[in-house]
Design a protein around this motif. Sequence first.
Motif, PDB file in Angstrom:
ATOM      1  N   LYS A  66      17.678 -11.277 -16.418  1.00 44.68           N
ATOM      2  CA  LYS A  66      17.845 -12.558 -17.122  1.00 44.68           C
ATOM      3  C   LYS A  66      19.016 -13.344 -16.530  1.00 44.68           C
ATOM      4  N   LEU A  67      20.118 -12.626 -16.236  1.00 48.46           N
ATOM      5  CA  LEU A  67      21.272 -13.285 -15.623  1.00 48.46           C
ATOM      6  C   LEU A  67      20.918 -13.881 -14.264  1.00 48.46           C
ATOM      7  N   VAL A  79      24.845  -2.373 -19.382  1.00 45.32           N
ATOM      8  CA  VAL A  79      24.076  -3.619 -19.436  1.00 45.32           C
ATOM      9  C   VAL A  79      22.614  -3.288 -19.142  1.00 45.32           C
ATOM     10  N   THR A  82      16.961  -5.295 -18.100  1.00 42.71           N
ATOM     11  CA  THR A  82      16.311  -6.558 -18.450  1.00 42.71           C
ATOM     12  C   THR A  82      17.315  -7.700 -18.531  1.00 42.71           C
ATOM     13  N   HIS A  83      18.523  -7.398 -19.011  1.00 42.15           N
ATOM     14  CA  HIS A  83      19.550  -8.434 -19.110  1.00 42.15           C
ATOM     15  C   HIS A  83      20.049  -8.826 -17.717  1.00 42.15           C
ATOM     16  N   LEU A 128      30.337 -10.669 -19.787  1.00 34.29           N
ATOM     17  CA  LEU A 128      29.130  -9.998 -20.255  1.00 34.29           C
ATOM     18  C   LEU A 128      29.371  -9.249 -21.552  1.00 34.29           C
ATOM     19  N   LYS A 129      28.341  -9.216 -22.380  1.00 23.20           N
ATOM     20  CA  LYS A 129      28.336  -8.344 -23.544  1.00 23.20           C
ATOM     21  C   LYS A 129      27.534  -7.099 -23.208  1.00 23.20           C
TER      22      LYS A 129
END
Length: 335
Positions: A50-51, A43, A46-47, A81-82
Motif C-alpha cells: 500500500k505504501l 509491518v 499488505t501495508h 509508520l504504525k
Amino acid sequence: MSNQPTVAFDIDERFSQVQYLDVDADQAGQRIDNYLVARLKGVPRTHVYKLLRKGEVRVNKGRIRADYRLKAGDLVRLPPLKVARKAPPKQLSQGLGRVLEKAILFENDGVLVVNKPPGLAVHGGSGVDLGLIEALRQLRPEARYLELVHRLDRDTSGCIMVAKKRSFLRHLQQSLRDKSAGRGGIVKVYQALALGSWPKRLARVNAPLLKLEQNGGLERIVKVHPEGKASVTEFAVLQRYRDYTLIEARPITGRTHQIRVHAQFKQCPLAGDDKYGDDSANRALQKLGLKRHFLHASALEFVLPGDSSATRVDAPLSDDLAALLQLIEAQKLPG
C-alpha cells in the motif's frame, strides 16, 4: 459484527520519523518490496505494498513499483509508520546460547555453519517461540545481517548455513540452484539409519515428489507422484546391521522431506520417522532411546565468493544418534 480480535497499533520508535536509507553494494539487486519487508519487522506485507502504491516510499525522490530492483547508491525514503503491537520476543536462554556457541563449526566474514541441535526449528512461527535464526540474532546482536541459506527439518540435526552478508546469500543460494540443475554447486551429505536391508545396487533414486497439505494447511505430506517435481537422491551403504542399514544420502535436488520419502519409496523408511516410517519399528526404537527420525546433515561442501577451492565442513553425529548406533553395533553384519 466481526469476531476477529482487535489488533492494536502503535508508532514504533524505530519508525516514528521519516528515514532515509542508503543502499550499499551488498543490498543492490533485490526488489524494493523484499527490501522493505526485511527491514520493517511488524509491518504487514499488505501495508508495504500500500505504501508503494501510494508513493509514500520513494527512491531517489521518485515513485517506484514493487518490482523495482535497487542499485548501489540509491536513497530510499521511508515515511513514519504504525506497526502492530507485538509481544516481546522470547529471550535466548544462557543454556541454549552456550550450546549454539559450541555448535558453530565454521565462520568467516560472510557465513556461519552451525551443527543444529535436534528439536530446534530453524525459524520461529507456527507455535515455535524461538528458532535457530532468531536465537543467532540474539547471540550476535552486532551482526547487521543474518539469514538462513537453506533449511533443515526441526528433528534433523547437523550442518546448516547462515549468511552474514547478502552477497554471500545470493552466491550460496545460486549454488544450491546450480546443484539442482546438475551444474555442480553445494554438496550436502547426510547420514541416515534405514529400516531393513538397503538394496545392494540401489545407488540413485529418481522419483518426482508432490507436496500436499493436510489439516487445513497445518501439516505437510510429501509423496512420490508423476505430477510432482523432479527429485533425485544418491545413496551409499556405510554399514549393515541385522535389522537396519546405515546409509549416506546426497540430495541432488532440494525438495521437502526428500531423503525421507525416497527411502520410504524403496521400502526402507528411516528409523524413527513418525510421518513416513514404520510405527511398530519406531516403538521398538523408542525403547532404545530414539525420540526422532535418524537423519543427520553430516557435511557441507561449498565454494565461497572469491575462493577457487571448496570448503568442507563436517558435523559429528549428535549424542542421541551415536548412542543408538552403539546399542545396535552388536548386530553388525560382515561384508
